[in-house]
Design a protein around this motif. Structure first.
Motif, PDB file in Angstrom:
ATOM      1  N   GLU A 190       0.750  -1.164  -0.323  1.00 36.60           N
ATOM      2  CA  GLU A 190       0.262   0.063   0.096  1.00 36.60           C
ATOM      3  C   GLU A 190       1.407   1.671  -0.003  1.00 36.60           C
ATOM      4  O   GLU A 190       0.684   2.241  -0.588  1.00 36.60           O
ATOM      5  CB  GLU A 190      -0.418  -0.376   1.355  1.00 36.60           C
ATOM      6  CG  GLU A 190      -1.650  -1.268   1.177  1.00 36.60           C
ATOM      7  CD  GLU A 190      -3.143  -1.171   0.460  1.00 36.60           C
ATOM      8  OE1 GLU A 190      -2.999   0.279  -0.529  1.00 36.60           O
ATOM      9  OE2 GLU A 190      -4.334  -1.492  -0.127  1.00 36.60           O
ATOM     10  N   ILE A 191       2.542   1.105   0.406  1.00 40.72           N
ATOM     11  CA  ILE A 191       2.732   2.590   1.188  1.00 40.72           C
ATOM     12  C   ILE A 191       3.011   3.118  -0.520  1.00 40.72           C
ATOM     13  O   ILE A 191       3.868   3.421  -1.041  1.00 40.72           O
ATOM     14  CB  ILE A 191       3.525   2.412   2.018  1.00 40.72           C
ATOM     15  CG1 ILE A 191       2.898   2.301   3.423  1.00 40.72           C
ATOM     16  CG2 ILE A 191       4.633   3.541   1.853  1.00 40.72           C
ATOM     17  CD1 ILE A 191       3.849   2.007   4.950  1.00 40.72           C
ATOM     18  N   ALA A 192       3.818   1.774  -0.621  1.00 43.22           N
ATOM     19  CA  ALA A 192       5.109   0.868  -1.999  1.00 43.22           C
ATOM     20  C   ALA A 192       3.817   2.226  -3.675  1.00 43.22           C
ATOM     21  O   ALA A 192       4.247   2.770  -3.993  1.00 43.22           O
ATOM     22  CB  ALA A 192       5.085   0.071  -2.786  1.00 43.22           C
ATOM     23  N   SER A 193       2.708   1.331  -3.247  1.00 41.22           N
ATOM     24  CA  SER A 193       2.070   1.885  -4.689  1.00 41.22           C
ATOM     25  C   SER A 193       1.541   3.622  -4.862  1.00 41.22           C
ATOM     26  O   SER A 193       1.535   4.673  -5.313  1.00 41.22           O
ATOM     27  CB  SER A 193       0.560   1.064  -4.369  1.00 41.22           C
ATOM     28  OG  SER A 193      -0.418   1.817  -5.416  1.00 41.22           O
ATOM     29  N   ASN A 206      15.756   6.878   2.439  1.00 43.38           N
ATOM     30  CA  ASN A 206      14.691   6.825   2.779  1.00 43.38           C
ATOM     31  C   ASN A 206      13.675   5.654   2.416  1.00 43.38           C
ATOM     32  O   ASN A 206      12.364   5.617   3.061  1.00 43.38           O
ATOM     33  CB  ASN A 206      14.653   8.422   2.402  1.00 43.38           C
ATOM     34  CG  ASN A 206      14.877   9.359   2.635  1.00 43.38           C
ATOM     35  OD1 ASN A 206      15.950   9.306   3.522  1.00 43.38           O
ATOM     36  ND2 ASN A 206      14.712  10.517   1.935  1.00 43.38           N
ATOM     37  N   ALA A 207      13.932   5.221   1.245  1.00 42.95           N
ATOM     38  CA  ALA A 207      12.746   3.548   1.019  1.00 42.95           C
ATOM     39  C   ALA A 207      12.847   2.719   1.963  1.00 42.95           C
ATOM     40  O   ALA A 207      11.808   2.302   1.958  1.00 42.95           O
ATOM     41  CB  ALA A 207      12.892   3.437  -0.617  1.00 42.95           C
ATOM     42  N   LYS A 208      13.872   2.394   2.838  1.00 43.73           N
ATOM     43  CA  LYS A 208      14.185   1.662   3.687  1.00 43.73           C
ATOM     44  C   LYS A 208      13.034   1.559   5.181  1.00 43.73           C
ATOM     45  O   LYS A 208      12.346   0.920   5.063  1.00 43.73           O
ATOM     46  CB  LYS A 208      15.302   1.301   3.637  1.00 43.73           C
ATOM     47  CG  LYS A 208      15.848   0.710   5.056  1.00 43.73           C
ATOM     48  CD  LYS A 208      17.293   0.190   4.964  1.00 43.73           C
ATOM     49  CE  LYS A 208      17.656   0.940   6.248  1.00 43.73           C
ATOM     50  NZ  LYS A 208      17.522   1.019   7.257  1.00 43.73           N
ATOM     51  N   ARG A 234      19.552   6.016  -5.654  1.00 43.26           N
ATOM     52  CA  ARG A 234      17.895   6.237  -5.550  1.00 43.26           C
ATOM     53  C   ARG A 234      17.215   5.248  -6.657  1.00 43.26           C
ATOM     54  O   ARG A 234      17.369   4.552  -6.826  1.00 43.26           O
ATOM     55  CB  ARG A 234      17.645   7.324  -5.800  1.00 43.26           C
ATOM     56  CG  ARG A 234      18.293   9.184  -5.264  1.00 43.26           C
ATOM     57  CD  ARG A 234      18.005  10.006  -6.210  1.00 43.26           C
ATOM     58  NE  ARG A 234      16.908  10.856  -5.826  1.00 43.26           N
ATOM     59  CZ  ARG A 234      16.325  10.754  -4.637  1.00 43.26           C
ATOM     60  NH1 ARG A 234      17.275  11.406  -4.396  1.00 43.26           N
ATOM     61  NH2 ARG A 234      14.862  11.882  -4.627  1.00 43.26           N
ATOM     62  N   ILE A 235      15.313   5.754  -6.102  1.00 45.86           N
ATOM     63  CA  ILE A 235      14.820   4.727  -6.849  1.00 45.86           C
ATOM     64  C   ILE A 235      13.817   5.542  -7.164  1.00 45.86           C
ATOM     65  O   ILE A 235      13.343   6.723  -6.936  1.00 45.86           O
ATOM     66  CB  ILE A 235      13.692   4.182  -5.445  1.00 45.86           C
ATOM     67  CG1 ILE A 235      14.152   3.031  -4.468  1.00 45.86           C
ATOM     68  CG2 ILE A 235      12.644   2.969  -6.310  1.00 45.86           C
ATOM     69  CD1 ILE A 235      14.981   1.733  -5.332  1.00 45.86           C
ATOM     70  N   TYR A 236      13.891   4.724  -8.559  1.00 47.17           N
ATOM     71  CA  TYR A 236      13.231   5.836  -9.448  1.00 47.17           C
ATOM     72  C   TYR A 236      11.836   4.790 -10.172  1.00 47.17           C
ATOM     73  O   TYR A 236      11.998   3.718 -10.651  1.00 47.17           O
ATOM     74  CB  TYR A 236      13.736   5.957 -10.932  1.00 47.17           C
ATOM     75  CG  TYR A 236      15.865   6.699 -10.565  1.00 47.17           C
ATOM     76  CD1 TYR A 236      14.991   8.193 -10.461  1.00 47.17           C
ATOM     77  CD2 TYR A 236      16.119   6.487 -10.234  1.00 47.17           C
ATOM     78  CE1 TYR A 236      16.519   9.676 -10.649  1.00 47.17           C
ATOM     79  CE2 TYR A 236      17.227   7.540  -9.803  1.00 47.17           C
ATOM     80  CZ  TYR A 236      17.102   8.484 -10.172  1.00 47.17           C
ATOM     81  OH  TYR A 236      17.913   9.744  -9.913  1.00 47.17           O
TER      82      TYR A 236
END
Length: 272
Positions: A190-193, A206-208, A234-236
């Motif tokens: 849910e958070i990822a979406s 931060n994503a971790k 980074r995550i794109y």
């Protein structure tokens, strides 16, 4: 009618922690066959107390083993078969070895993992009435208090507290760890979406924290599974329909992530 064969099978099941799943499944099938032979799969007013107790214990053992085998559908069937046994007063049994609160708490946790909040609150309401009649609170119970607290934290958006409570050392028993991992996975999705709608990219560090992952390597693996791109720390996120997103859309999505009011909180509000 002799219950010796069922007692022998139950003893094998209770000491089957190192047995193969095929062996356990075979024993569970034999146990149910014996329950049918004893006419004890469904309790009746004429069922002797010692058979009632043995049948309940057998079904509870089957329910707990189903979780260890990661078979939630089988667990649900066992819980449904146990329901009429749990409606019988304790005085009708000749022992006090029931694992009702543990099995029921696991069922509540399973409902949370499925997002079945209506079913959760329906089951919880009946338990609250029964506990009040006995002059007790659900949070006094070691097992029942666990899903009750998780549901409250989910409603509040306190996902960090859910994360802390569902770690292996924080669960009431090992069976809870199976469903807890599923619940955290659902929250993470849910958070990822919402994150990929809110931001063009995020630092991996931060994503971790945002996704409750243990390491940056886990973030990279998770990102690859989602079709995201991980590079330069980074995550794109995919730029799908970027031109169609207004500033208001981005702010709304971003606010959802920051305030932790995504998914569960919205659904819970419709019930409460």
């Amino acid at each position: 009618m002799s219950t010796q064969k069922l007692s022998d099978i139950l003893s094998q099941l209770q000491s089957s922690s190192s047995s193969s799943s095929q062996k356990i499944t075979s024993l569970l099938t034999s146990a149910k066959r014996e329950l049918l032979t004893l006419n004890a799969l469904i309790p009746t007013p004429t069922t002797p107390s010692h058979i009632l107790a043995l049948a309940r214990q057998t079904l509870e053992t089957g329910a707990l083993l189903s979780i260890r085998l990661e078979q939630p559908d089988a667990f649900t069937r066992y819980y449904q078969q146990l329901s009429p046994f749990y409606e019988i007063p304790d005085s009708s049994y000749n022992d006090n070895n029931s694992q009702r609160s543990k099995v029921t708490a696991l069922y509540l946790l399973l409902l949370l993992t499925k997002g079945d909040y209506a079913g959760f609150h329906t089951a919880l309401e009946g338990l609250e009435v029964e506990s009040a009649r006995q002059g007790k609170g659900l949070e006094e119970d070691e097992f029942l208090s666990f899903p009750v607290k998780l549901e409250r934290w989910l409603m509040e958006g306190s996902y960090d507290r859910v994360w802390g409570a569902t770690k292996r050392e924080g669960v009431p028993s090992e069976e809870f760890g199976v469903f807890s991992e599923v619940l955290i996975g659902t929250i993470r999705d849910e958070i990822a979406s919402c994150s990929e709608k809110a931001y063009p990219s995020l630092p991996i560090a931060n994503a971790k924290n945002l996704l409750f992952l243990e390491s940056e390597g886990s973030v990279v693996d998770f990102a690859q599974g989602k079709g995201w791109v991980a590079k330069d720390g980074r995550i794109y996120f995919p730029q799908q329909q970027e031109d169609a997103r207004t500033e208001k859309d981005i702010l709304v999505a971003s606010g959802q992530v920051i305030e932790n009011t995504i998914g569960y909180a919205r659904e819970l509000e419709t019930i409460v």
